[in-house]
Design a protein around this motif. Structure first.
Motif, PDB file in Angstrom:
ATOM      1  N   GLN A  44      37.175  59.355  13.240  1.00 35.43           N
ATOM      2  CA  GLN A  44      37.137  60.123  14.480  1.00 35.43           C
ATOM      3  C   GLN A  44      38.108  59.562  15.518  1.00 35.43           C
ATOM      4  OE1 GLN A  44      33.312  60.334  16.419  1.00 35.43           O
ATOM      5  NE2 GLN A  44      34.223  61.227  18.255  1.00 35.43           N
ATOM      6  N   ASN A  45      38.849  60.459  16.144  1.00 35.59           N
ATOM      7  CA  ASN A  45      39.677  60.091  17.292  1.00 35.59           C
ATOM      8  C   ASN A  45      39.610  61.222  18.322  1.00 35.59           C
ATOM      9  OD1 ASN A  45      41.420  62.137  16.427  1.00 35.59           O
ATOM     10  ND2 ASN A  45      42.886  60.731  15.502  1.00 35.59           N
ATOM     11  N   TYR A  46      40.445  61.147  19.346  1.00 33.88           N
ATOM     12  CA  TYR A  46      40.347  62.106  20.457  1.00 33.88           C
ATOM     13  C   TYR A  46      40.647  63.544  20.035  1.00 33.88           C
ATOM     14  CZ  TYR A  46      45.460  62.458  20.859  1.00 33.88           C
ATOM     15  OH  TYR A  46      46.793  62.703  20.612  1.00 33.88           O
ATOM     16  N   ARG A  47      41.332  63.729  18.899  1.00 34.63           N
ATOM     17  CA  ARG A  47      41.678  65.086  18.464  1.00 34.63           C
ATOM     18  C   ARG A  47      40.640  65.690  17.525  1.00 34.63           C
ATOM     19  NH1 ARG A  47      47.260  64.386  15.604  1.00 34.63           N
ATOM     20  NH2 ARG A  47      46.124  62.561  14.854  1.00 34.63           N
ATOM     21  N   ARG A  48      39.751  64.852  17.015  1.00 36.92           N
ATOM     22  CA  ARG A  48      38.829  65.295  15.964  1.00 36.92           C
ATOM     23  C   ARG A  48      37.408  65.386  16.496  1.00 36.92           C
ATOM     24  NH1 ARG A  48      41.688  60.873  12.067  1.00 36.92           N
ATOM     25  NH2 ARG A  48      43.596  62.073  11.629  1.00 36.92           N
ATOM     26  N   PRO A  49      36.687  66.467  16.181  1.00 36.55           N
ATOM     27  CA  PRO A  49      35.296  66.613  16.661  1.00 36.55           C
ATOM     28  C   PRO A  49      34.383  65.604  15.976  1.00 36.55           C
ATOM     29  CG  PRO A  49      35.827  68.341  15.083  1.00 36.55           C
ATOM     30  CD  PRO A  49      37.119  67.628  15.369  1.00 36.55           C
ATOM     31  N   LYS A  50      33.247  65.327  16.601  1.00 40.93           N
ATOM     32  CA  LYS A  50      32.296  64.364  16.054  1.00 40.93           C
ATOM     33  C   LYS A  50      31.651  64.902  14.782  1.00 40.93           C
ATOM     34  CE  LYS A  50      31.006  62.038  20.348  1.00 40.93           C
ATOM     35  NZ  LYS A  50      29.885  61.670  21.259  1.00 40.93           N
ATOM     36  N   LYS A  51      31.318  63.979  13.865  1.00 40.38           N
ATOM     37  CA  LYS A  51      30.580  64.305  12.643  1.00 40.38           C
ATOM     38  C   LYS A  51      29.449  63.292  12.531  1.00 40.38           C
ATOM     39  CE  LYS A  51      33.481  67.405  10.675  1.00 40.38           C
ATOM     40  NZ  LYS A  51      33.127  68.734  10.190  1.00 40.38           N
ATOM     41  N   LYS A  52      28.213  63.766  12.524  1.00 43.13           N
ATOM     42  CA  LYS A  52      27.066  62.853  12.538  1.00 43.13           C
ATOM     43  C   LYS A  52      26.686  62.315  11.159  1.00 43.13           C
ATOM     44  CE  LYS A  52      24.887  64.725  16.695  1.00 43.13           C
ATOM     45  NZ  LYS A  52      23.645  65.327  17.261  1.00 43.13           N
ATOM     46  N   ASP A  53      27.069  63.016  10.104  1.00 46.59           N
ATOM     47  CA  ASP A  53      26.549  62.689   8.782  1.00 46.59           C
ATOM     48  C   ASP A  53      27.330  61.609   8.038  1.00 46.59           C
ATOM     49  OD1 ASP A  53      24.635  64.614   9.224  1.00 46.59           O
ATOM     50  OD2 ASP A  53      25.795  66.198   8.235  1.00 46.59           O
ATOM     51  N   TYR A  54      28.385  61.089   8.636  1.00 49.31           N
ATOM     52  CA  TYR A  54      29.230  60.119   7.931  1.00 49.31           C
ATOM     53  C   TYR A  54      29.489  58.892   8.796  1.00 49.31           C
ATOM     54  CZ  TYR A  54      30.134  63.978   4.739  1.00 49.31           C
ATOM     55  OH  TYR A  54      29.991  64.994   3.834  1.00 49.31           O
TER      56      TYR A  54
ATOM     57  N   SER B 224      47.629  54.727  26.451  1.00 49.54           N
ATOM     58  CA  SER B 224      48.572  55.826  26.218  1.00 49.54           C
ATOM     59  C   SER B 224      49.906  55.524  26.885  1.00 49.54           C
ATOM     60  CB  SER B 224      48.010  57.133  26.760  1.00 49.54           C
ATOM     61  OG  SER B 224      47.944  57.079  28.178  1.00 49.54           O
ATOM     62  N   ASN B 225      50.923  56.275  26.528  1.00 47.97           N
ATOM     63  CA  ASN B 225      52.250  56.092  27.121  1.00 47.97           C
ATOM     64  C   ASN B 225      52.269  56.399  28.617  1.00 47.97           C
ATOM     65  OD1 ASN B 225      53.346  55.364  24.648  1.00 47.97           O
ATOM     66  ND2 ASN B 225      53.845  57.479  24.097  1.00 47.97           N
ATOM     67  N   SER B 226      51.319  57.238  29.057  1.00 49.13           N
ATOM     68  CA  SER B 226      51.273  57.623  30.471  1.00 49.13           C
ATOM     69  C   SER B 226      50.538  56.604  31.334  1.00 49.13           C
ATOM     70  CB  SER B 226      50.586  58.982  30.610  1.00 49.13           C
ATOM     71  OG  SER B 226      49.251  58.902  30.124  1.00 49.13           O
ATOM     72  N   GLY B 227      50.006  55.553  30.681  1.00 45.51           N
ATOM     73  CA  GLY B 227      49.296  54.524  31.431  1.00 45.51           C
ATOM     74  C   GLY B 227      47.796  54.651  31.389  1.00 45.51           C
ATOM     75  N   GLY B 228      47.283  55.734  30.798  1.00 51.49           N
ATOM     76  CA  GLY B 228      45.837  55.921  30.691  1.00 51.49           C
ATOM     77  C   GLY B 228      45.294  55.355  29.383  1.00 51.49           C
ATOM     78  N   LEU B 229      44.097  55.814  28.994  1.00 55.01           N
ATOM     79  CA  LEU B 229      43.460  55.384  27.757  1.00 55.01           C
ATOM     80  C   LEU B 229      43.076  56.605  26.933  1.00 55.01           C
ATOM     81  CD1 LEU B 229      41.053  52.647  29.203  1.00 55.01           C
ATOM     82  CD2 LEU B 229      43.218  52.245  28.023  1.00 55.01           C
TER      83      LEU B 229
END
Length: 416
Positions: free
Chosen positions: A271-281, A299-304
């Motif tokens: 899981q990362n920021y682009r992928r929805p959560k999956k509870k079963d794994y 991130s490159n913009s200075g955020g997280l």
């Protein structure tokens, strides 16, 4: 030294000498004859001559390997088979002879025990793959080195090795029994290649090249995988593809007389920021001493943002800490702090260079733990601090300013 000539089998004396030098560089324990490398070297010229004479005439017969139990992180034990010094040199001769031609066959995504390949390269490949593939099969082959089928392995050897003498010696090593500590000999019964043998990693790579690497590349070119010896990570794009892949691997291993370790093999969702959560794994897996899991990244913009990456695993940290505990520094007040630095610095260099390759700052907690052990030693050695950890740490800080290179980790982490 003896003169260089060859006999029936094309093993030259220089091949034996070169192999001895490699075995010497790698050190290692004595085999069943209890002869250490130092004892072997006491009559080096004669010992190498006898080994060359036997190898080149086809009369060389290996001794049984010595069984040694090594504790694993999970509390179980790994059985190593330690050959004698002579047998290690002999195996090195054949390994050097075969490796170039087998290397030409092996695939790029196999990294373990190969020239110019490393664990860091394997970890980097997994890092890159988890960005593209959302699913992982963290795969474990049950008792791989104990289960390798001799006939299947020799079939793989025969595809690349026409020389009868090479196949003869490989089979002798495969069939060589293991001697237990009480002297009992355990026969191989057609399977197993001992961990601890010089040639075993090369043979294991050849076996898995045909069992998995080539098979996966041919049948499933759409998936990615990374293999380091028998540690294997399979990358898939979808949940359904992952389930199908796991079943296909299970069937393939059965065909090749191997088994999947069902309790250790698992499916992980990266899981990362682009992928929805999956509870079963599960969301994390370990590979080569590192844990891969969702992590906060800059991130490159200075955020997280929520990424997916690796850092030293908890198992690795626990193993390192246990090693430091066993030093019993607090009971060794006869030592100077420079003595301690000399003792631990080589290990510190190894830890930081290996585990610090990814997310170096996560080692700071580990180094703080070591410094706590060091403070405990200070209190036992110098009664003037009257049991005050604050004063002990202040004294250590003073040393850091005065002798900043005394401990290797002081040069890396300025503010542990």
């Amino acid at each position: 030294m003896f003169e260089t000539t060859s006999k029936t089998v094309p093993v030259t004396k220089e091949m034996v000498r070169a192999s001895y030098r490699k075995v010497k560089a790698n050190q290692g324990s004595a085999g069943i004859d209890k002869q250490s490398l130092e004892e072997f070297e006491q009559d080096l010229s004669n010992n190498l001559y006898v080994l060359w004479n036997r190898l080149s005439s086809g009369s060389y017969m290996p001794k049984p390997v010595r069984s040694v139990s090594i504790p694993k992180a999970n509390g179980k034990k790994r059985i190593l088979g330690i050959p004698t010094v002579s047998d290690r040199i002999a195996q090195q001769v054949v390994k050097d002879y075969l490796e170039p031609r087998l290397e030409a066959q092996f695939q790029d995504n196999s990294y373990g025990y190969r020239p110019l390949k490393s664990a860091h390269q394997a970890l980097t490949a997994v890092q890159e793959n988890v960005r593209q593939y959302a699913w992982v099969i963290d795969m474990d082959i049950k008792s791989f080195f104990d289960e390798v089928d001799h006939e299947l392995l020799m079939k793989g050897v025969a595809r690349h090795v026409p020389e009868k003498w090479v196949k003869m010696y490989i089979r002798r090593w495969l069939e060589s029994p293991a001697q237990q500590s009480d002297g009992t000999l355990i026969q191989k019964e057609g399977r197993g290649t001992p961990q601890g043998g010089v040639i075993s990693p090369l043979l294991a790579n050849l076996f898995l090249h045909y069992v998995l690497d080539k098979w996966l590349a041919k049948r499933y070119p759409e998936i990615a995988f990374v293999r380091y010896a028998d540690d294997i990570i399979i990358h898939c794009r979808t949940e359904e593809e992952t389930k199908q892949m796991l079943e296909a691997i299970r069937e393939r291993l059965t065909e090749c007389k191997l088994r999947l370790s069902e309790e250790k093999t698992k499916v992980v969702y990266c899981q990362n920021y682009r992928r929805p959560k999956k509870k079963d794994y599960g969301k994390k897996f370990d590979f080569l001493g590192f844990t891969f899991k969702p992590r906060t990244l800059p991130s490159n913009s200075g955020g997280l943002f929520l990424g997916y990456g690796c850092a030293i695993s908890q198992k690795s940290q626990t193993r390192i800490v246990e090693g430091w505990k066993q030093l019993n520094l607090h009971q060794r007040s006869n030592l100077t702090i420079q003595d301690i630095a000399n003792q631990v610095n080589p290990q510190m260099v190894g830890i930081i260079r290996y585990y610090g390759k990814f997310r170096l700052w996560e080692l700071q907690r580990l180094m703080r733990y070591f410094e706590l052990r060091l403070a405990k030693w200070v209190l036992n050695k110098y009664k003037k601090f009257k049991g005050s950890y604050i004063k002990a740490h202040q004294w250590i800080k003073y040393l850091k300013r005065s002798y900043p290179t005394m401990f290797y980790y002081w040069t890396v982490f300025k503010h542990v």
